[in-house]
Design an enzyme around this catalytic site. Structure first.
Site, short mmCIF file in Angstrom:
data_model
loop_
_atom_site.label_atom_id
_atom_site.label_comp_id
_atom_site.label_asym_id
_atom_site.label_seq_id
_atom_site.Cartn_x
_atom_site.Cartn_y
_atom_site.Cartn_z
N CYS A 112 0.82 -1.21 0.00
CA CYS A 112 0.00 0.00 0.00
C CYS A 112 0.86 1.27 0.00
O CYS A 112 1.54 1.56 -0.97
CB CYS A 112 -0.98 -0.07 1.16
SG CYS A 112 -2.40 1.02 1.02
N HIS A 113 0.85 2.04 1.09
CA HIS A 113 1.65 3.26 1.19
C HIS A 113 3.06 3.00 1.73
O HIS A 113 3.89 3.90 1.72
CB HIS A 113 0.95 4.28 2.12
CG HIS A 113 -0.28 4.89 1.54
ND1 HIS A 113 -1.49 4.24 1.52
CD2 HIS A 113 -0.49 6.10 0.97
CE1 HIS A 113 -2.39 5.03 0.95
NE2 HIS A 113 -1.82 6.16 0.61
#
Length: 187
Positions: A112-113
């Protein structure tokens, strides 16, 4: 399922981690027998979130970033969430830990991030990766070949896009650890 009882995995996280991106890979690794250590900025319980907003579960870290010796681990797991990697990437020791794993050619798995930490550690130039869409420009600017796939394995680097991709992410990290342990010499 492989027996990963010799595997030692370090997870870096702090407040704002995406709940499933920490707990689901952690559980898959525990179910396979891996030993898990969670490191954070402090050893106070850290707060997970769902969709970067709704408070979720907490977990108590085992040690602080400054107590981490990367020689003790086979793999680094970096869960996402917006706040989590954003806070960690300004912690010098967190960035050093990523760099040390990379320099030692150990497995780094980021979802994800979390690839923001890979950008901060300057380890994505020329590497094929994926991430949450808002992180992709940062990865491209750091020299990465960014693709939109549920999981990407490029050597020791494993990246994934979002919570929906966790089953594929888990399969990739378990397979990489199994391969890593098979390659280690027996004492």
């Amino acid at each position: 399922m492989a027996d990963l009882s010799l595997a030692r995995v370090l997870i870096l996280a702090t407040d704002g981690f995406e709940n499933d991106e920490l707990f689901k890979p952690r559980q898959a690794l525990l179910d396979a027998g891996a030993k898990i250590t969670l490191a954070s900025i402090k050893t106070d319980p850290i707060q997970g979130v769902v969709n970067d907003s709704k408070p979720a579960d907490t977990i108590t870290p085992d040690l602080t970033l400054d107590q981490v010796d990367t020689d003790d681990y086979d793999m680094l797991l970096l869960p996402g969430g917006v706040g989590n990697p954003d806070k960690l990437r300004i912690e010098d020791r967190a960035v050093e830990i990523v760099t040390e794993f990379f320099e030692d050619d150990k497995i780094i798995a980021a979802i994800c991030h979390a690839p923001w930490l890979l950008v901060e550690a300057d380890v994505v130039d020329g590497r094929r990766v994926t991430s949450w869409p808002s992180v992709r420009t940062d990865l491209e600017n750091a020299g990465a070949d960014v693709v939109d796939e549920e999981v990407v394995v490029d050597g020791n680097l494993i990246t994934s896009r979002k919570p929906d991709d966790i089953p594929a992410f888990n399969r990739a990290i378990l397979a990489a650890l199994e391969e890593e342990l098979a390659d280690e010499p027996v004492d």
